[in-house]
Write a protein that holds these residues in place. Structure first.
Motif, short mmCIF file in Angstrom:
data_model
loop_
_atom_site.label_atom_id
_atom_site.label_comp_id
_atom_site.label_asym_id
_atom_site.label_seq_id
_atom_site.Cartn_x
_atom_site.Cartn_y
_atom_site.Cartn_z
N THR A 43 10.38 44.02 48.61
CA THR A 43 10.40 45.45 48.86
C THR A 43 10.55 46.14 47.52
N GLU A 44 10.54 47.45 47.51
CA GLU A 44 10.62 48.18 46.24
C GLU A 44 11.60 49.35 46.34
N PHE A 45 12.33 49.56 45.25
CA PHE A 45 13.22 50.71 45.12
C PHE A 45 13.13 51.20 43.68
N LYS A 46 13.43 52.47 43.47
CA LYS A 46 13.45 53.01 42.11
C LYS A 46 14.69 52.49 41.37
N ALA A 47 14.53 52.29 40.07
CA ALA A 47 15.63 51.78 39.24
C ALA A 47 16.87 52.64 39.39
N LYS A 48 16.70 53.96 39.32
CA LYS A 48 17.87 54.85 39.38
C LYS A 48 18.60 54.73 40.72
N ASP A 49 17.85 54.50 41.80
CA ASP A 49 18.49 54.37 43.11
C ASP A 49 19.26 53.07 43.24
N ILE A 50 18.73 52.00 42.66
CA ILE A 50 19.45 50.72 42.69
C ILE A 50 20.76 50.85 41.91
N PHE A 51 20.70 51.47 40.75
CA PHE A 51 21.94 51.65 39.96
C PHE A 51 22.96 52.48 40.72
N ARG A 52 22.50 53.55 41.35
CA ARG A 52 23.43 54.40 42.12
C ARG A 52 24.05 53.60 43.25
N ALA A 53 23.24 52.84 43.98
CA ALA A 53 23.74 52.06 45.11
C ALA A 53 24.67 50.93 44.66
N ALA A 54 24.39 50.38 43.49
CA ALA A 54 25.22 49.28 42.98
C ALA A 54 26.51 49.77 42.33
N MET A 55 26.55 51.05 42.00
CA MET A 55 27.73 51.66 41.35
C MET A 55 28.07 50.96 40.04
N LEU A 56 27.04 50.58 39.30
CA LEU A 56 27.23 49.91 38.02
C LEU A 56 26.83 50.82 36.88
N THR A 57 27.39 50.56 35.73
CA THR A 57 26.93 51.25 34.53
C THR A 57 25.82 50.43 33.91
N ARG A 58 24.97 51.11 33.20
CA ARG A 58 23.82 50.44 32.57
C ARG A 58 24.24 49.85 31.23
N LEU A 59 23.86 48.60 31.01
CA LEU A 59 24.05 47.98 29.71
C LEU A 59 22.99 48.54 28.76
N THR A 60 23.31 48.63 27.49
CA THR A 60 22.37 49.17 26.52
C THR A 60 21.58 48.05 25.83
N LYS A 61 20.65 48.46 25.00
CA LYS A 61 19.83 47.49 24.27
C LYS A 61 20.66 46.66 23.29
N ASP A 62 21.92 47.02 23.08
CA ASP A 62 22.80 46.24 22.22
C ASP A 62 23.20 44.92 22.89
N ASN A 63 23.07 44.83 24.20
CA ASN A 63 23.34 43.59 24.91
C ASN A 63 22.18 42.64 24.65
N SER A 64 22.46 41.43 24.26
CA SER A 64 21.40 40.50 23.86
C SER A 64 20.41 40.20 25.00
N HIS A 65 20.90 40.11 26.23
CA HIS A 65 20.01 39.80 27.35
C HIS A 65 19.12 41.00 27.69
N VAL A 66 19.67 42.19 27.58
CA VAL A 66 18.87 43.40 27.79
C VAL A 66 17.82 43.50 26.69
N ALA A 67 18.22 43.27 25.46
CA ALA A 67 17.29 43.33 24.33
C ALA A 67 16.15 42.32 24.51
N GLU A 68 16.47 41.14 24.98
CA GLU A 68 15.47 40.11 25.22
C GLU A 68 14.45 40.57 26.27
#
Length: 119
Positions: A43-68
């Motif tokens: 199924t599909e959901f917008k990124a912003k809606d998943i973050f809102r529903a998960a109640m998580l903060t976004r990691l930045t590009k400084d995180n090695s896995h995000v950067a990868e």
């Protein structure tokens, strides 16, 4: 120039053990969720809606896995869909696998449509 984020059709096989590992921190029987995830349709959901529903903060590009994952997106490498579990008693969604991919995608477009499996 807008970056096109590409996805593979189904989650990769190694995503399910990763989800099991993470969910085992939350649930005594993570397979109760992982087994149905394997059978769930995409199924599909917008990124912003998943973050809102998960109640998580976004990691930045400084995180090695995000950067990868940002590098993969820029190179046109297809990403694996994410795995989600509804935590209805707590009114949220758990990102069982794909948190770093989500953060990387959000860097490019918060309205990006994310393919996922959800139970």
């Amino acid at each position: 120039m807008k970056i096109q984020i590409k996805w593979i059709k189904d989650p990769e096989e190694h995503d399910y053990p990763a989800a099991t590992s993470y969910l085992s921190l939350i649930y005594a029987d993570p397979e109760k969720y992982v087994k149905p995830l394997k059978a769930a349709p995409i199924t599909e959901f917008k990124a912003k809606d998943i973050f809102r529903a998960a109640m998580l903060t976004r990691l930045t590009k400084d995180n090695s896995h995000v950067a990868e994952n940002i590098v993969k997106i820029k190179k046109g490498v297809r990403l694996s869909p994410i795995l989600l579990v509804r935590d209805s008693p707590n009114g949220k969604v758990i990102i069982a696998d794909g948190y770093h991919r989500m953060c990387a995608v959000y860097t490019f477009n918060e309205d990006a449509v994310i393919p996922c499996k959800i139970v």
